[in-house]
Design an enzyme around this catalytic site. Sequence first.
Site, mmCIF file in Angstrom:
data_model
loop_
_atom_site.group_PDB
_atom_site.id
_atom_site.type_symbol
_atom_site.label_atom_id
_atom_site.label_comp_id
_atom_site.label_asym_id
_atom_site.label_seq_id
_atom_site.Cartn_x
_atom_site.Cartn_y
_atom_site.Cartn_z
ATOM 1 N N LYS A 51 -21.785 -0.350 -4.681
ATOM 2 C CA LYS A 51 -20.753 0.048 -4.321
ATOM 3 C C LYS A 51 -20.507 0.883 -2.753
ATOM 4 C CE LYS A 51 -19.217 4.253 -3.997
ATOM 5 N NZ LYS A 51 -18.463 5.419 -4.073
ATOM 6 N N ARG A 71 -11.634 8.038 0.837
ATOM 7 C CA ARG A 71 -11.862 8.261 2.071
ATOM 8 C C ARG A 71 -12.591 7.319 3.228
ATOM 9 N NH1 ARG A 71 -12.323 13.399 2.591
ATOM 10 N NH2 ARG A 71 -12.049 15.512 1.022
ATOM 11 N N CYS A 121 -8.861 15.804 3.757
ATOM 12 C CA CYS A 121 -9.929 15.686 5.270
ATOM 13 C C CYS A 121 -9.261 16.145 5.615
ATOM 14 C CB CYS A 121 -9.727 13.732 5.545
ATOM 15 S SG CYS A 121 -10.950 13.670 6.191
ATOM 16 N N ARG A 172 -15.278 16.839 7.955
ATOM 17 C CA ARG A 172 -15.774 15.582 8.080
ATOM 18 C C ARG A 172 -15.490 15.006 9.091
ATOM 19 N NH1 ARG A 172 -17.462 12.837 2.117
ATOM 20 N NH2 ARG A 172 -17.042 15.210 1.206
ATOM 21 N N PRO A 173 -16.951 13.665 9.168
ATOM 22 C CA PRO A 173 -17.497 13.201 10.758
ATOM 23 C C PRO A 173 -15.580 12.186 10.535
ATOM 24 C CG PRO A 173 -18.932 13.222 9.240
ATOM 25 C CD PRO A 173 -18.402 13.783 8.353
ATOM 26 N N ILE A 174 -15.235 12.392 10.392
ATOM 27 C CA ILE A 174 -14.051 10.803 11.100
ATOM 28 C C ILE A 174 -13.734 11.759 12.418
ATOM 29 C CG2 ILE A 174 -11.670 12.187 9.944
ATOM 30 C CD1 ILE A 174 -10.055 10.417 9.883
ATOM 31 N N LEU A 180 -16.102 11.678 14.746
ATOM 32 C CA LEU A 180 -16.611 10.889 15.783
ATOM 33 C C LEU A 180 -16.178 9.336 15.320
ATOM 34 C CD1 LEU A 180 -20.183 11.877 13.687
ATOM 35 C CD2 LEU A 180 -19.282 13.026 15.874
ATOM 36 N N ASP A 188 -26.448 11.314 -2.123
ATOM 37 C CA ASP A 188 -25.858 11.291 -3.602
ATOM 38 C C ASP A 188 -26.736 11.794 -4.972
ATOM 39 O OD1 ASP A 188 -23.989 11.170 -2.731
ATOM 40 O OD2 ASP A 188 -24.296 9.218 -2.367
ATOM 41 N N LEU A 201 -27.012 18.541 4.271
ATOM 42 C CA LEU A 201 -25.970 17.572 4.628
ATOM 43 C C LEU A 201 -24.425 17.930 4.813
ATOM 44 C CD1 LEU A 201 -27.493 13.764 4.088
ATOM 45 C CD2 LEU A 201 -28.089 15.178 6.419
#
Length: 418
Positions: A22, A92, A116, A121-123, A125, A305, A327
């Site tokens: 996925k 996301r 978000c 969360r690294p959006i 970046l 995960d 993480l």
Amino acid sequence: MTYLEIEGTNHLSGNVTISGAKNAALPLIVSSILAKNEVKINNVPNVADIKTLISLLENLGAKVNFQNNSALLNTNTLNQTIAKYDIVRKMRASILTLGPLLARFGHCEVSLPGGCAIGQRPIDLHLLALEKMGANIQIKQGYVVASGNLKGNEILFDKITVTGSENIIMAAALAKGKTKLLNVAKEPEVVQLCEVLKDAGLEIKGIGTDELEIYGSDGELLEFKEFSVIPDRIEAGTYLCAGAITNSKITLDKVNATHLSAVLAKLHQMGFETLIAEDSITLLPAKEIKPVEIMTSEYPGFPTDMQAQFMALALKANGTSIIDERLFENRFMHVSELLRMGADIKLNGHIATIVGGKELNAADVMATDLRASSALILAALAAKGTSKVHRIYHLDRGYENLEEKFKGLGVKITRLEE
């Protein structure tokens, strides 16, 4: 609401075929925005997240035919550059449309993914990188509003980000000039995206390393070839844990063992042996299930995960295991549900201490996210009695034909309506 009823079992046996990944299929489907031709992708898993993304592309004007695990995508009909909240909120990964839409059309609006917060969360970046490439970015009423003609630049990601890497790789593909990316994610899913774009005519160097050089096409669309999605290493790891928690012999087919090195290493430390063939892995029972210490990290380290699944497995170990989640925050939400089944787990910040060897009892439990829900199924397999796992829509986001695959291994599992 739908739930799963799972009868505890002493033994699994048989073969299970692993689906396409996925997390590889999502960016690959999005990459069709960069294509001048119709794109055919095979081995696409039929899961909820894929259907959500296809709905988003269709909403943008693309023509998509998805059947028998193959997707045929035509993005020449795109007539919309606004990715709306009612679709993006479900997943996301929808933020992946930002880079390619901006690169192709010079402007786009993408709703912030549901819940978000910028910075958590690294959006951020993604946005900083696009700004370095010349984009004008504003946040307006919950949307990322981006415009500008992208130009290559040198970009250092402060933290390793998988979706950030994928987004900027796709943006750089159509940008003007050379983009140098440093501290790039090396996950197999990122590597496949790079390889597919290279096959489509993009000049890209350093594939598989944390440093990429991408020579953008300056707006010229790419000529894609037909390809197949790599096997899902997280699904494979989950079924390996199902075999391990019941101390059974099972075989996984259509799997890439190379992508599972960290997972296999921990299974070996716990006393399990594996037989690896070209595209299959056979798990053999352990004489004794040993405790383990795990620290999550970016690929090729141990995947976050798989943390929840190994926590469930550690409950069967003879001794105390430690899991250090490095993480993500809030990645231990499955613990309270495992406690309902008799687990002995203590949390201290990002470290979980699991005392194994105690009997698990069936219970009604509630899934909180995709991977936590798979941990609850594993615990139910090892528990005495029949458990009910609620909120299984989380599972449907990422596991294809889950009940059928478990039934094929001998599990008594039923999907029911409340």
